[in-house]
Design a protein around this motif. Structure first.
Motif, PDB file in Angstrom:
ATOM      1  N   GLN A   1     -26.930 -44.854  -8.829  1.00 35.13           N
ATOM      2  CA  GLN A   1     -26.702 -44.055 -10.042  1.00 35.13           C
ATOM      3  C   GLN A   1     -25.644 -43.007  -9.753  1.00 35.13           C
ATOM      4  N   THR A   2     -24.783 -42.804 -10.727  1.00 34.65           N
ATOM      5  CA  THR A   2     -23.844 -41.675 -10.643  1.00 34.65           C
ATOM      6  C   THR A   2     -24.268 -40.675 -11.709  1.00 34.65           C
ATOM      7  N   VAL A   3     -24.421 -39.437 -11.279  1.00 36.04           N
ATOM      8  CA  VAL A   3     -24.884 -38.431 -12.250  1.00 36.04           C
ATOM      9  C   VAL A   3     -23.786 -37.392 -12.432  1.00 36.04           C
ATOM     10  N   SER A   4     -23.792 -36.792 -13.609  1.00 32.53           N
ATOM     11  CA  SER A   4     -22.889 -35.670 -13.866  1.00 32.53           C
ATOM     12  C   SER A   4     -23.704 -34.558 -14.514  1.00 32.53           C
ATOM     13  N   ALA A   5     -23.045 -33.405 -14.724  1.00 35.14           N
ATOM     14  CA  ALA A   5     -23.803 -32.236 -15.190  1.00 35.14           C
ATOM     15  C   ALA A   5     -23.064 -31.567 -16.343  1.00 35.14           C
ATOM     16  N   THR A   6     -23.826 -30.757 -17.085  1.00 33.30           N
ATOM     17  CA  THR A   6     -23.206 -29.936 -18.139  1.00 33.30           C
ATOM     18  C   THR A   6     -23.684 -28.506 -17.985  1.00 33.30           C
ATOM     19  N   ASP A   7     -22.879 -27.582 -18.581  1.00 31.30           N
ATOM     20  CA  ASP A   7     -23.221 -26.161 -18.519  1.00 31.30           C
ATOM     21  C   ASP A   7     -22.604 -25.513 -19.758  1.00 31.30           C
ATOM     22  N   PRO A   8     -23.417 -24.869 -20.595  1.00 35.14           N
ATOM     23  CA  PRO A   8     -22.856 -24.261 -21.817  1.00 35.14           C
ATOM     24  C   PRO A   8     -21.906 -23.107 -21.548  1.00 35.14           C
ATOM     25  N   ASP A   9     -21.911 -22.569 -20.374  1.00 31.17           N
ATOM     26  CA  ASP A   9     -20.973 -21.492 -20.073  1.00 31.17           C
ATOM     27  C   ASP A   9     -19.556 -22.035 -20.070  1.00 31.17           C
ATOM     28  N   GLU A  10     -18.635 -21.117 -20.207  1.00 29.61           N
ATOM     29  CA  GLU A  10     -17.236 -21.539 -20.246  1.00 29.61           C
ATOM     30  C   GLU A  10     -16.418 -20.725 -19.264  1.00 29.61           C
ATOM     31  N   PRO A  11     -16.489 -21.075 -17.963  1.00 29.73           N
ATOM     32  CA  PRO A  11     -15.691 -20.321 -16.985  1.00 29.73           C
ATOM     33  C   PRO A  11     -14.205 -20.554 -17.242  1.00 29.73           C
ATOM     34  N   LEU A  12     -13.431 -19.588 -16.827  1.00 34.69           N
ATOM     35  CA  LEU A  12     -11.999 -19.623 -17.142  1.00 34.69           C
ATOM     36  C   LEU A  12     -11.332 -20.850 -16.534  1.00 34.69           C
ATOM     37  N   GLY A  13     -11.627 -21.103 -15.251  1.00 40.10           N
ATOM     38  CA  GLY A  13     -10.943 -22.211 -14.587  1.00 40.10           C
ATOM     39  C   GLY A  13     -11.648 -23.542 -14.752  1.00 40.10           C
ATOM     40  N   GLY A  14     -12.575 -23.655 -15.670  1.00 40.74           N
ATOM     41  CA  GLY A  14     -13.309 -24.901 -15.857  1.00 40.74           C
ATOM     42  C   GLY A  14     -14.502 -24.953 -14.923  1.00 40.74           C
ATOM     43  N   HIS A  15     -15.331 -25.927 -15.119  1.00 40.79           N
ATOM     44  CA  HIS A  15     -16.565 -26.021 -14.334  1.00 40.79           C
ATOM     45  C   HIS A  15     -16.307 -26.635 -12.962  1.00 40.79           C
ATOM     46  N   ARG A  16     -17.129 -26.200 -12.021  1.00 41.97           N
ATOM     47  CA  ARG A  16     -17.149 -26.866 -10.702  1.00 41.97           C
ATOM     48  C   ARG A  16     -18.613 -26.936 -10.325  1.00 41.97           C
ATOM     49  N   PHE A  17     -19.162 -28.160 -10.312  1.00 40.72           N
ATOM     50  CA  PHE A  17     -20.595 -28.329 -10.041  1.00 40.72           C
ATOM     51  C   PHE A  17     -20.806 -28.827  -8.618  1.00 40.72           C
ATOM     52  N   PHE A  18     -21.911 -28.387  -8.048  1.00 41.67           N
ATOM     53  CA  PHE A  18     -22.280 -28.848  -6.702  1.00 41.67           C
ATOM     54  C   PHE A  18     -23.626 -29.527  -6.792  1.00 41.67           C
ATOM     55  N   PHE A  19     -23.725 -30.735  -6.160  1.00 39.10           N
ATOM     56  CA  PHE A  19     -24.971 -31.515  -6.212  1.00 39.10           C
ATOM     57  C   PHE A  19     -25.541 -31.600  -4.802  1.00 39.10           C
ATOM     58  N   SER A  20     -26.858 -31.518  -4.718  1.00 37.81           N
ATOM     59  CA  SER A  20     -27.494 -31.750  -3.403  1.00 37.81           C
ATOM     60  C   SER A  20     -28.932 -32.135  -3.634  1.00 37.81           C
ATOM     61  N   LEU A  21     -29.502 -32.722  -2.620  1.00 40.71           N
ATOM     62  CA  LEU A  21     -30.917 -33.066  -2.700  1.00 40.71           C
ATOM     63  C   LEU A  21     -31.710 -31.788  -2.479  1.00 40.71           C
ATOM     64  N   ALA A  22     -32.807 -31.678  -3.218  1.00 39.57           N
ATOM     65  CA  ALA A  22     -33.604 -30.460  -3.080  1.00 39.57           C
ATOM     66  C   ALA A  22     -34.150 -30.352  -1.656  1.00 39.57           C
ATOM     67  N   GLN A  23     -34.221 -29.100  -1.224  1.00 38.06           N
ATOM     68  CA  GLN A  23     -34.594 -28.844   0.167  1.00 38.06           C
ATOM     69  C   GLN A  23     -35.931 -29.476   0.522  1.00 38.06           C
ATOM     70  N   GLU A  24     -36.902 -29.335  -0.353  1.00 38.20           N
ATOM     71  CA  GLU A  24     -38.275 -29.746  -0.026  1.00 38.20           C
ATOM     72  C   GLU A  24     -38.393 -31.251   0.135  1.00 38.20           C
ATOM     73  N   ALA A  25     -37.455 -32.012  -0.544  1.00 34.58           N
ATOM     74  CA  ALA A  25     -37.550 -33.462  -0.463  1.00 34.58           C
ATOM     75  C   ALA A  25     -36.706 -33.997   0.683  1.00 34.58           C
ATOM     76  N   ALA A  26     -35.947 -33.169   1.306  1.00 32.99           N
ATOM     77  CA  ALA A  26     -34.957 -33.647   2.257  1.00 32.99           C
ATOM     78  C   ALA A  26     -35.602 -34.352   3.469  1.00 32.99           C
ATOM     79  N   GLY A  27     -36.790 -33.887   3.876  1.00 34.74           N
ATOM     80  CA  GLY A  27     -37.394 -34.399   5.084  1.00 34.74           C
ATOM     81  C   GLY A  27     -37.606 -35.902   5.115  1.00 34.74           C
ATOM     82  N   LYS A  28     -38.474 -36.382   4.211  1.00 34.38           N
ATOM     83  CA  LYS A  28     -38.811 -37.806   4.233  1.00 34.38           C
ATOM     84  C   LYS A  28     -38.216 -38.487   3.021  1.00 34.38           C
ATOM     85  N   ALA A  29     -37.015 -38.142   2.748  1.00 31.89           N
ATOM     86  CA  ALA A  29     -36.401 -38.649   1.526  1.00 31.89           C
ATOM     87  C   ALA A  29     -36.143 -40.140   1.620  1.00 31.89           C
TER      88      ALA A  29
END
Ligand SMILES: *[C@@H]1O[C@H](CO)[C@@H](O)[C@H](O)[C@H]1NC(C)=O
Ligand SMILES: *[C@@H]1O[C@H](CO)[C@@H](O)[C@H](O)[C@H]1NC(C)=O
Ligand SMILES: *[C@@H]1O[C@H](CO)[C@@H](O)[C@H](O)[C@H]1NC(C)=O
Ligand SMILES: *[C@@H]1O[C@H](CO)[C@@H](O)[C@H](O)[C@H]1NC(C)=O
Length: 779
Positions: free
Chosen positions: A492-520
Motif C-alpha cells: 500500500q502507498t499512503v499519503s496524508a492531508t492537513d488543513p493548514d496551509e504552510p507557506l512553502g507547502g506541506h512536508r509530511f513525515f511517515f514512520s511506524l509507531a514506536q510501540e509497534a516497532a518491536g515485533k512489527a
C-alpha cells in the motif's frame, strides 16, 4: 379750333365761340367775311363742371345761315344726354345743361345737331357731330396711398438717410392747370426728418438719433395741389418711424463688487451665483460674454452666459473646503458678442467687476485616515488581542471627538470589537483560519457632538495560518496482504492531508509507531514525497492464525509547532492466486470489508418492510373481493349442496368437491374463519386432535359428521345463525396407499391420509340454509 386753344381761359373761349357763331350768320354788320357761306361749322362746346348757379347753365347756340329769324327753322339735338342733360331751344338753338356735371365722372359728351324746316321738315343743314367738353375745376384734394405709413431706420444714421417714400394722388385733371399738381411738406416730425416736396421721399434730418433716447417718431406729411399755392387742396398722412437698434452701447456691470456665500459641501458643477451686466441695446446687440480675468483660486470657478437672460453664471469646478480656504476673489469682464467698431470711439466697450465668494462651513462627517484597512491576525491569537486600529477625525473647525463602533451587520458572530475611544480593533473570540480565512467588517465613526455625522470604512481582517492541525491519512485505505506474500513487498502507498496551509507547502513525515516497532510484521517507508509505502516484513501470513493486522503509522508535518498523529492502517490477510490477486479473505474481514454501513442496512430493512406491506395489502384486497353475499339464490344452494353427505367416488370422484382444497391446509384454516363479519376477538381455530384411524371411527361418516357438528356448535367463533360447513370425507375402502396424488403434494411424513382434512369446506347443519358463493372454489 384746335385743342391747344383750351389752355386759354375758358370764359374767353366760350365768348369767342359764341361771337364766332354769331358772326358767321351776320353779314349785315358790315364785317367783311371770308368765310364760306355755310355757317354750320362747329364741333366743340365747353362747359364748367360743378356749376352751382340757380338758372340753367348756358352751353352754346346752334345757328344756321338758313335761319332768317322767321321761326321757320327748328334745331334738333341728339346723342349723349340730349334731352336730359342738355336741352336745346328749337327756335333759338340755345343749348343749356340741366344738371350739375362732374368732370371726374364724365369728361365729355358727344352730340349730334341738325336744323330742319319747321313746316316742311326739310333738312336745312346736314346732321353734324359736336362735343361738349366738361372743364375741370380743382375740386379734388390729394390723397395718400396709405395712412399711416410704417417705416424703420437704424438709429445713429447719417443725415439724409432715406426712410420711406410717400405718394399722394389727385383726381383732378392733371393735363389742365395745377389742380392735380401735388407738393409735399412736413407738418410734424421736424427737425428729425425732412420730405422731398416733389417726390415725397422722407429722409433723416438730424444726426445721431439715438434709439435708446427716443425710439418712435410720428411724422405728419402734407400733400397740397395747385403746386402748393394758396387755395390749393391738401391731404395729410402719418408716418410712424421706428429707430432700429445698432450696437452703440457696451454692457455695464451694475455693481463693482458682487458677493456670494457658498456652503463648502456644494457639489461640483453647481451654480454659485449669477451676475448681470446691463446693456441699453436690445436683441443680439445686447448679447454678452463673461470672462474670468483674474482669480486667487485658479480653476475653482467658471463663468458662462445664460443665453436667454444674458446672466453670467458662476459654476463651481473644484471642491470647496472651508478648512482650507474660506474666501475667493474673482475679477470678471463682460463684453458684447457682436461688437460694432463704429462706436469704439464712444468709450470703453467692455466692463469689469469683482466677485467675492465666501465659503461657509458645513458640519461634515468624520474622515478616516485611509479608505480601507487591512489587518492580519494569527489564528491562535488570544482573546482581547489588539489586531490593529483605525483612525478618523472630524474635518470641521470644531474638531468634534469621534467614537468608533463595528457595524454589527458585518460581524454577526461578534468576533471583533473596537475600542470606542482609540479605534483599536481586538478579537472577542478564538479564530480558525480553516473555518474563515477572512473577516471583512465595517467600522463606523460617529461624531461625539453630532451622532448623525457618521462615516464608515471597510476593514479586511485576514486570519493567518498557524500549524494547529495534524496531518492524517488522505483516505480510508483498504489494504490486504496475500498469505503467500514475500517480505519487503509494497502492499500500500499512503499519503496524508492537513488543513493548514504552510507557506512553502506541506512536508509530511511517515514512520511506524514506536510501540509497534518491536515485533512489527509490516514496515513503513517514507518516500520523501509526502507519500509512504507499507511493506511486508515476513514471507507469509496465515489468515487462520491472524486475519487482521493493525499497523499504526505516525504522520507528522514539518511545521512549527510540529503536529503529528497516529493513523491505524487495517490490513486483512487474504488468499491470493499466483499473480497476487485476492481470492478469498477472512469472513470477518470480508464483512468488515463489505462494510455495509448502517445507512445501507436501514435501507435494506426498509425495503423488506415495504415488501411485507405490499404482501399484506394484496391479501387484504383479495379478502375484500371474497366478501360477497352468502346466499345468492336457493337454486344455487341446491346445486351446491352436493358433497357433504356424499360417499364420494374416491380419487376418481372429482366432481363432488375440489380436491385442491384438501391439499392446502392453509386455505382450509382460513375458510374456518368467519367471512361475513370480523370477530371482535380472534380465537385461533380450535384444532381437535385427530383421532388415529381405528376400526371404530374409520369409515363411520355419521360419527365423523356428528363430531364436526359438535365442534362447530361449540366453536366460539361460529356465527350466531345457521351456517354451512362442508367436510370432505373419503368413503370406506379408501386406503392410504391409494392416495398417491395426495402424497405427492405433501411434504411432511406424518400426514394423516385417512382424514384428508379435519377442516374441510363448509358444513351445513341445515341443508336448505346452505349459503355459499359461486366464486368460492372450495365449495
Ligand atoms: C437661463 O435662465 C433661465 C431663467 O432663469 C432659466 O430658466 C434657464 O434654465 C437658464 N438656462 C441655462 C442654460 O442655465
Ligand atoms: C486603545 O485602548 C486600549 C485599552 O485601553 C489599549 O489596549 C490599546 O492599546 C489602545 N490603542 C491605542 C492605539 O492606543
Ligand atoms: C474579504 O476581502 C478580501 C480582500 O478584498 C477578499 O479576498 C475576500 O474574498 C473577502 N471575503 C469575504 C467573505 O467577503
Ligand atoms: C506479528 O505477527 C505475529 C503472528 O503472526 C503476532 O503474534 C504478533 O503480535 C504480530 N505483531 C504485531 C505487532 O501485531
Amino acid at each position: 379750333v384746335s385743342l391747344h386753344v383750351f389752355e386759354t381761359f375758358y370764359v374767353l373761349m366760350v365768348l369767342w365761340a359764341m361771337a364766332h357763331l354769331r358772326l358767321t350768320g351776320q353779314d349785315a354788320n358790315g364785317v367783311p367775311l371770308r368765310r364760306s357761306k355755310r355757317g354750320w361749322m362747329w364741333n366743340q362746346f365747353f362747359l364748367l363742371e360743378e356749376y352751382t348757379g340757380t338758372d340753367l347753365q348756358y352751353v352754346g347756340k346752334l345757328h344756321s345761315d338758313a335761319d332768317r329769324g322767321d321761326g321757320s327753322v327748328r334745331y334738333v339735338l341728339n346723342g349723349e344726354g340730349a334731352g336730359t342733360l342738355f336741352k336745346i331751344d328749337e327756335k333759338s338753338g340755345d343749348i343749356h345743361a340741366t344738371k350739375r356735371l362732374d368732370r371726374e365722372e364724365k369728361a365729355y359728351y358727344i352730340l349730334h345737331a341738325k336744323a330742319v324746316n319747321r313746316f316742311t321738315n326739310e333738312a336745312l343743314e346736314g346732321e353734324s357731330e359736336f362735343i361738349i367738353k366738361i372743364h375741370d375745376i380743382n375740386d379734388n384734394e390729394p390723397r395718400f396711398t396709405k395712412d399711416p405709413y410704417m417705416a424703420r431706420v437704424p438709429e445713429m444714421s447719417d443725415i439724409g438717410t432715406s426712410v420711406i417714400q410717400v405718394t399722394a394722388t389727385d383726381a383732378d385733371d392733371a393735363t389742365y392747370g395745377n389742380s392735380a399738381r401735388v407738393v409735399y411738406s412736413i407738418l410734424e416730425g421736424q427737425p428729425y426728418f425732412s420730405v422731398d416736396p416733389d417726390t415725397g421721399l422722407i429722409k433723416t434730418a438730424l444726426p445721431g438719433m439715438d434709439r435708446e433716447v427716443k425710439e418712435n417718431y410720428q411724422v405728419v406729411i402734407q400733400a397740397k395741389d395747385m403746386a402748393g399755392q394758396m387755395g390749393g387742396l391738401s391731404g395729410t398722412t402719418t408716418v410712424s418711424i421706428t429707430l432700429s437698434d445698432v450696437n452703440d452701447n457696451p454692457p455695464r456691470f451694475t455693481k463693482t463688487l458682487y458677493e456670494f456665500r457658498v456652503p463648502e459641501s456644494t457639489e461640483l458643477g453647481s451654480v454659485v451665483g449669477l451676475i448681470r451686466a446691463m446693456d441699453a441695446d436690445i436683441g443680439e446687440n445686447a448679447e454678452m460674454d463673461y470672462r474670468i480675468i483674474g482669480s486667487d483660486g485658479p480653476g475653482m470657478f467658471d463663468i458662462t452666459t445664460n443665453r436667454s437672460t444674458q446672466d453670467g453664471v458662476i459654476v463651481l469646478r473644484k471642491p470647496l473646503d472651508y478648512e482650507r480656504k474660506r474666501q475667493y476673489s474673482l475679477r470678471v469682464q463682460v463684453e458684447n458678442v457682436h461688437i460694432n467698431p463704429r462706436f469704439f470711439s464712444m468709450g470703453p466697450f467692455r466692463d469689469e467687476a469683482t466677485i467675492k465668494i465666501i465659503v461657509e462651513d458645513v458640519d461634515e462627517p468624520p474622515v478616516f485616515e485611509r479608505a480601507s484597512y487591512v489587518m492580519e491576525v494569527k489564528e491562535d491569537a488570544a482573546r482581547n488581542t489588539v489586531i490593529g486600529s483605525v483612525s478618523a477625525s472630524d474635518p470641521d473647525d470644531k474638531n468634534s471627538l469621534v467614537r468608533y463602533s463595528i457595524d454589527r451587520r458585518t460581524d454577526m458572530d461578534r468576533v471583533f470589537n473596537i475600542h470606542a475611544g482609540n479605534g483599536s480593533v481586538f478579537i472577542l473570540r478564538e479564530l480558525d483560519r480553516e473555518e474563515n480565512a477572512w473577516h471583512n467588517i465595517s467600522v463606523i465613526a460617529t461624531e461625539f457632538n453630532n451622532p448623525r455625522q457618521i462615516s464608515r470604512v471597510p476593514v479586511y481582517i485576514r486570519v493567518l495560518d498557524v500549524n494547529d492541525n495534524a496531518p492524517t491519512f488522505a483516505t480510508n485505505y483498504e489494504t490486504f496482504v496475500c498469505e503467500n506474500a514475500r517480505a519487503n513487498q509494497v502492499i500500500q502507498t499512503v499519503s496524508a492531508t492537513d488543513p493548514d496551509e504552510p507557506l512553502g507547502g506541506h512536508r509530511f513525515f511517515f514512520s511506524l509507531a514506536q510501540e509497534a516497532a518491536g515485533k512489527a510484521n509490516f514496515s513503513v517507508r517514507d518516500n520523501k514525497d509526502n507519500t509512504a509505502g507499507i511493506l511486508t516484513r515476513r514471507n507469509s501470513y496465515n489468515s487462520l492464525q491472524k486475519s487482521i493486522y493493525h499497523v499504526p503509522v505516525v504522520i507528522s508535518d514539518g511545521e512549527f509547532p510540529m503536529q503529528s498523529s497516529t493513523n491505524t492502517l487495517t490490513i486483512r490477510v487474504c488468499t491470493c492466486d499466483r499473480e497476487g490477486n485476492m481470492k478469498l479473505c477472512n469472513t470477518e474481514a470480508l464483512t468488515a470489508r463489505a462494510g455495509l454501513s448502517t445507512g445501507a442496512l436501514v435501507a435494506i430493512l426498509l425495503c423488506v418492510i415495504i415488501l411485507l406491506m405490499i404482501v399484506v395489502l394484496f391479501a387484504a384486497l383479495r379478502r375484500q373481493r371474497k366478501k360477497e353475499p352468502l346466499i345468492i339464490s336457493k337454486e344455487d344452494v341446491r346445486d351446491n349442496v352436493v358433497s357433504y353427505n356424499d360417499e364420494g367416488g374416491g380419487e376418481e370422484d372429482t366432481q363432488a368437491f375440489d380436491i385442491g382444497t384438501l391439499r392446502n391446509p392453509e386455505a382450509i384454516e382460513e375458510s374456518k374463519q368467519r367471512r361475513d363479519i370480523v370477530p371482535e376477538t380472534f380465537y385461533p381455530p380450535v384444532r381437535r386432535p385427530v383421532l388415529p384411524p381405528t376400526r371404530d371411527n374409520n369409515g363411520d361418516v355419521r360419527d365423523f359428521i356428528n363430531q364436526r357438528l359438535q365442534d362447530n356448535d361449540s366453536d366460539p367463533t361460529a356465527p350466531p345463525y345457521d351456517s354451512l360447513a362442508t367436510y370432505a370425507y373419503e368413503g370406506n375402502g379408501s386406503v392410504a396407499e391409494s392416495l398417491s396424488s395426495l402424497e405427492s403434494v405433501t411434504t411432511e411424513g406424518d400426514q394423516d391420509y385417512n382424514y384428508l382434512s379435519e377442516w374441510g369446506p363448509r358444513f351445513k347443519k341445515l341443508a336448505d340454509m346452505y349459503g355459499g358463493d359461486d366464486s368460492d372454489r372450495d365449495s
